[in-house]
Write a protein that holds these residues in place. Structure first.
Motif, PDB file in Angstrom:
ATOM      1  N   LYS A 129      50.088-132.496-146.450  1.00 59.06           N
ATOM      2  CA  LYS A 129      51.190-131.640-146.605  1.00 59.06           C
ATOM      3  C   LYS A 129      51.123-130.618-145.441  1.00 59.06           C
ATOM      4  CE  LYS A 129      51.663-132.648-151.105  1.00 59.06           C
ATOM      5  NZ  LYS A 129      52.846-133.098-151.803  1.00 59.06           N
ATOM      6  N   PHE A 130      52.114-129.965-145.169  1.00 57.74           N
ATOM      7  CA  PHE A 130      52.255-129.214-143.920  1.00 57.74           C
ATOM      8  C   PHE A 130      52.510-127.732-144.150  1.00 57.74           C
ATOM      9  CE2 PHE A 130      55.420-129.082-140.026  1.00 57.74           C
ATOM     10  CZ  PHE A 130      54.466-128.272-139.352  1.00 57.74           C
ATOM     11  N   LEU A 131      51.678-126.914-143.608  1.00 61.60           N
ATOM     12  CA  LEU A 131      52.129-125.532-143.692  1.00 61.60           C
ATOM     13  C   LEU A 131      52.553-125.218-142.414  1.00 61.60           C
ATOM     14  CD1 LEU A 131      48.804-124.189-145.574  1.00 61.60           C
ATOM     15  CD2 LEU A 131      50.717-125.172-146.442  1.00 61.60           C
ATOM     16  N   ILE A 132      53.712-124.378-142.391  1.00 62.28           N
ATOM     17  CA  ILE A 132      54.198-123.856-141.033  1.00 62.28           C
ATOM     18  C   ILE A 132      53.694-122.561-140.828  1.00 62.28           C
ATOM     19  CG2 ILE A 132      56.290-122.925-139.869  1.00 62.28           C
ATOM     20  CD1 ILE A 132      57.753-125.385-141.155  1.00 62.28           C
ATOM     21  N   SER A 133      52.945-122.273-139.449  1.00 60.69           N
ATOM     22  CA  SER A 133      52.395-121.222-139.184  1.00 60.69           C
ATOM     23  C   SER A 133      53.214-120.077-138.549  1.00 60.69           C
ATOM     24  CB  SER A 133      51.098-121.565-138.163  1.00 60.69           C
ATOM     25  OG  SER A 133      50.120-122.360-138.629  1.00 60.69           O
ATOM     26  N   VAL A 134      52.707-118.913-138.776  1.00 58.49           N
ATOM     27  CA  VAL A 134      53.378-117.701-138.238  1.00 58.49           C
ATOM     28  C   VAL A 134      52.226-116.990-137.520  1.00 58.49           C
ATOM     29  CG1 VAL A 134      53.949-115.476-138.511  1.00 58.49           C
ATOM     30  CG2 VAL A 134      55.005-117.322-139.904  1.00 58.49           C
ATOM     31  N   ASN A 135      52.117-117.079-136.026  1.00 61.25           N
ATOM     32  CA  ASN A 135      51.175-116.213-135.132  1.00 61.25           C
ATOM     33  C   ASN A 135      51.487-114.764-135.177  1.00 61.25           C
ATOM     34  OD1 ASN A 135      49.638-115.581-132.816  1.00 61.25           O
ATOM     35  ND2 ASN A 135      49.484-117.333-131.830  1.00 61.25           N
ATOM     36  N   ARG A 136      50.532-114.035-135.755  1.00 61.61           N
ATOM     37  CA  ARG A 136      50.676-112.632-135.805  1.00 61.61           C
ATOM     38  C   ARG A 136      50.891-111.997-134.391  1.00 61.61           C
ATOM     39  NH1 ARG A 136      46.168-110.144-138.790  1.00 61.61           N
ATOM     40  NH2 ARG A 136      46.832-108.411-137.247  1.00 61.61           N
ATOM     41  N   ALA A 137      50.186-112.572-133.286  1.00 65.05           N
ATOM     42  CA  ALA A 137      50.315-111.954-131.990  1.00 65.05           C
ATOM     43  C   ALA A 137      51.650-112.056-131.348  1.00 65.05           C
ATOM     44  CB  ALA A 137      49.090-112.583-131.352  1.00 65.05           C
ATOM     45  N   HIS A 138      52.439-113.074-131.971  1.00 64.96           N
ATOM     46  CA  HIS A 138      53.931-113.401-130.977  1.00 64.96           C
ATOM     47  C   HIS A 138      55.022-112.531-131.581  1.00 64.96           C
ATOM     48  CE1 HIS A 138      52.087-117.614-130.101  1.00 64.96           C
ATOM     49  NE2 HIS A 138      51.448-116.753-129.535  1.00 64.96           N
ATOM     50  N   GLY A 139      54.968-111.502-132.249  1.00 60.71           N
ATOM     51  CA  GLY A 139      56.034-110.563-132.435  1.00 60.71           C
ATOM     52  C   GLY A 139      56.836-111.025-133.451  1.00 60.71           C
ATOM     53  N   ILE A 140      57.687-109.695-134.012  1.00 58.00           N
ATOM     54  CA  ILE A 140      58.475-110.056-135.317  1.00 58.00           C
ATOM     55  C   ILE A 140      59.631-111.123-134.952  1.00 58.00           C
ATOM     56  CG2 ILE A 140      60.183-108.243-134.561  1.00 58.00           C
ATOM     57  CD1 ILE A 140      59.814-107.515-137.920  1.00 58.00           C
ATOM     58  N   GLU A 141      60.156-111.280-133.825  1.00 55.77           N
ATOM     59  CA  GLU A 141      61.415-112.176-133.801  1.00 55.77           C
ATOM     60  C   GLU A 141      60.998-113.590-133.826  1.00 55.77           C
ATOM     61  OE1 GLU A 141      64.284-113.172-130.009  1.00 55.77           O
ATOM     62  OE2 GLU A 141      63.637-111.022-130.250  1.00 55.77           O
ATOM     63  N   ASN A 142      59.629-113.914-133.443  1.00 52.57           N
ATOM     64  CA  ASN A 142      59.205-115.168-133.530  1.00 52.57           C
ATOM     65  C   ASN A 142      58.652-115.447-135.128  1.00 52.57           C
ATOM     66  OD1 ASN A 142      57.249-117.443-132.781  1.00 52.57           O
ATOM     67  ND2 ASN A 142      57.689-116.700-130.861  1.00 52.57           N
ATOM     68  N   ALA A 143      58.088-114.534-135.528  1.00 55.60           N
ATOM     69  CA  ALA A 143      57.485-114.686-136.865  1.00 55.60           C
ATOM     70  C   ALA A 143      58.891-115.020-137.821  1.00 55.60           C
ATOM     71  CB  ALA A 143      56.908-113.371-137.479  1.00 55.60           C
ATOM     72  N   THR A 144      59.870-114.325-137.614  1.00 54.08           N
ATOM     73  CA  THR A 144      60.991-114.356-138.326  1.00 54.08           C
ATOM     74  C   THR A 144      61.705-115.730-138.344  1.00 54.08           C
ATOM     75  OG1 THR A 144      61.643-112.162-137.982  1.00 54.08           O
ATOM     76  CG2 THR A 144      63.345-113.568-138.856  1.00 54.08           C
ATOM     77  N   GLU A 145      61.764-116.140-136.791  1.00 58.59           N
ATOM     78  CA  GLU A 145      62.366-117.612-136.716  1.00 58.59           C
ATOM     79  C   GLU A 145      61.447-118.842-137.503  1.00 58.59           C
ATOM     80  OE1 GLU A 145      63.652-117.746-132.208  1.00 58.59           O
ATOM     81  OE2 GLU A 145      61.907-119.078-132.486  1.00 58.59           O
ATOM     82  N   ASN A 146      59.959-118.356-137.298  1.00 59.44           N
ATOM     83  CA  ASN A 146      59.281-119.732-138.151  1.00 59.44           C
ATOM     84  C   ASN A 146      59.344-119.444-139.512  1.00 59.44           C
ATOM     85  OD1 ASN A 146      58.521-119.919-135.501  1.00 59.44           O
ATOM     86  ND2 ASN A 146      56.401-119.729-135.741  1.00 59.44           N
ATOM     87  N   ILE A 147      59.535-118.130-139.970  1.00 63.18           N
ATOM     88  CA  ILE A 147      59.755-118.245-141.498  1.00 63.18           C
ATOM     89  C   ILE A 147      61.037-118.729-141.891  1.00 63.18           C
ATOM     90  CG2 ILE A 147      59.923-116.628-143.293  1.00 63.18           C
ATOM     91  CD1 ILE A 147      57.731-115.136-141.963  1.00 63.18           C
ATOM     92  N   LEU A 148      62.132-118.584-141.276  1.00 64.08           N
ATOM     93  CA  LEU A 148      63.331-119.277-141.765  1.00 64.08           C
ATOM     94  C   LEU A 148      63.423-120.913-141.372  1.00 64.08           C
ATOM     95  CD1 LEU A 148      65.865-116.605-139.921  1.00 64.08           C
ATOM     96  CD2 LEU A 148      65.230-116.957-142.288  1.00 64.08           C
TER      97      LEU A 148
END
Ligand code: 6MZ
Length: 336
Positions: A129-148
């Protein structure tokens, strides 16, 4: 010692905490390294290295694995490594990466998925299975992109993309809990790194958020810079914890085995599973981690198998898949 490792290799195992780019073997990286990255010998961490420095090591793999084909090949080789170590269920996590003119984050994600699809035919004995990671150090824009993206690919490939991982250098950035909530509402499971470094305020927020699983949970017990309140809150929550022993020792987040949080959680009968974190960077395998548990924490063979079986419950597999995995582990026979 050798006999113990052989036993651990035979046990059917469940890996729930493995970062893709930290898990690519040195041999595979050398094959993929057509840019002649000169720093390869510094890749494997052999002695104690401050956690902060480990995050520099991941950049080596990122420099080498720099196009969709390499992402595909690297993923396939990591799955093969785990399969050869008798891992029957693997949750791989990875941070989508964009390289201008070469790879979008979507193409990165699709390359990982393609490799998992290929592996399901080539290595049918391991379920991935695959979990998509959010890097806590990469800022909110990046986090939002990865979560979407995680939400989008979970809808397209619910059998593969099952969750979200919050990771990255714990001394930087933030946990983005309000964003993780969006992913959870869309049906994704949440695995969050927690207390890899002391940070009691954040730990409290993460525990209140109640992720489906937690990574590390090192600095929660009062003996490890946490507090009684946080430790009790975690025990009450019964949230399963992914423990990566070699990673913690090599990164010096705990000084030695006798101080490792395993001792506290195992004694308290809290749900735990054993994992590799970054098997290549830390020069380990899941079997070696099992052997460490046997040697340093004095678990019997039976108790090890019980750990493996319990990990099935904490996985993000479907109920049907879990039942099949349990049967494989229950059918494993061995001599005491
Ligand atoms: C926190 C970690 C980690 O995503 O490029 N990662 N995050 N703590 C750790 N403990 C040692 N080990 C790895 O794989 C590498 C990335 O995983 C995260 C970091 O963000 C690292 O850059 P991917 O496949």
């Amino acid at each position: 010692m050798e006999e113990e490792l052989q036993f651990c290799e035979k046990v059917p195992k469940i890996e729930l905490h493995a970062h893709l780019n930290g898990s690519i073997s040195l041999e595979k990286l050398k094959l993929l390294n057509d840019n002649d990255v000169p720093t390869l010998p510094q890749y494997e961490i052999t002695s104690s290295t401050p956690l902060k420095q480990c995050f520099e090591v991941f950049k080596i793999a990122h420099t080498i694995v720099n196009n969709p084909l390499k992402v595909y090949e690297a993923t396939l080789s990591v799955i093969e490594d785990f399969y050869k170590d008798n891992v029957i269920y693997l949750e791989l996590r990875s941070t989508p990466r964009m390289i201008p003119d070469i790879m979008t984050k979507d193409v990165y994600i699709e390359s990982v998925i393609k490799a998992i699809q290929t592996a399901s035919l080539t290595f049918p004995k391991i379920l991935v299975k695959f979990l998509i990671s959010v890097n806590r150090a990469h800022g909110i824009e990046n986090a939002t992109e990865n979560i979407l993206s995680a939400i989008k690919y979970h809808e397209m490939y619910p059998e593969y993309v099952v969750g979200l991982d919050l990771s990255g250098d714990p001394s930087e950035g933030e946990a983005f809990l309000h964003l993780l909530e969006r992913a959870r509402n869309a049906g994704l499971k949440i695995a969050a790194h927690c207390a890899e470094v002391p940070n009691n305020d954040e730990v409290e927020d993460i525990l209140n958020f109640k992720p489906d699983r937690l990574g590390h949970c090192t600095h929660i017990h009062p003996d490890l810079n946490g507090s009684n309140e946080l430790f009790e809150q975690l025990l009450t929550s019964k949230i399963p914890i992914e423990l990566c022993i070699t990673s913690n020792i090599k990164c010096q987040t705990v000084s030695d085995y006798s101080k490792h949080q395993f001792n506290y959680f195992y004694k308290a009968n809290h749900p735990i599973c054993i994992a590799t974190d970054d098997k290549s960077v830390f020069n380990t395998t899941l079997s070696k981690e099992f052997q460490i548990i046997k040697t340093h924490f004095k678990l019997s063979s039976k108790e090890l198998i019980k750990l493996s079986l319990a990990a099935v419950d904490y996985s993000f597999a479907t109920n049907n898949e879990k039942e099949k995995l349990r049967q494989i582990i229950k059918n494993f026979t061995y001599l005491e």
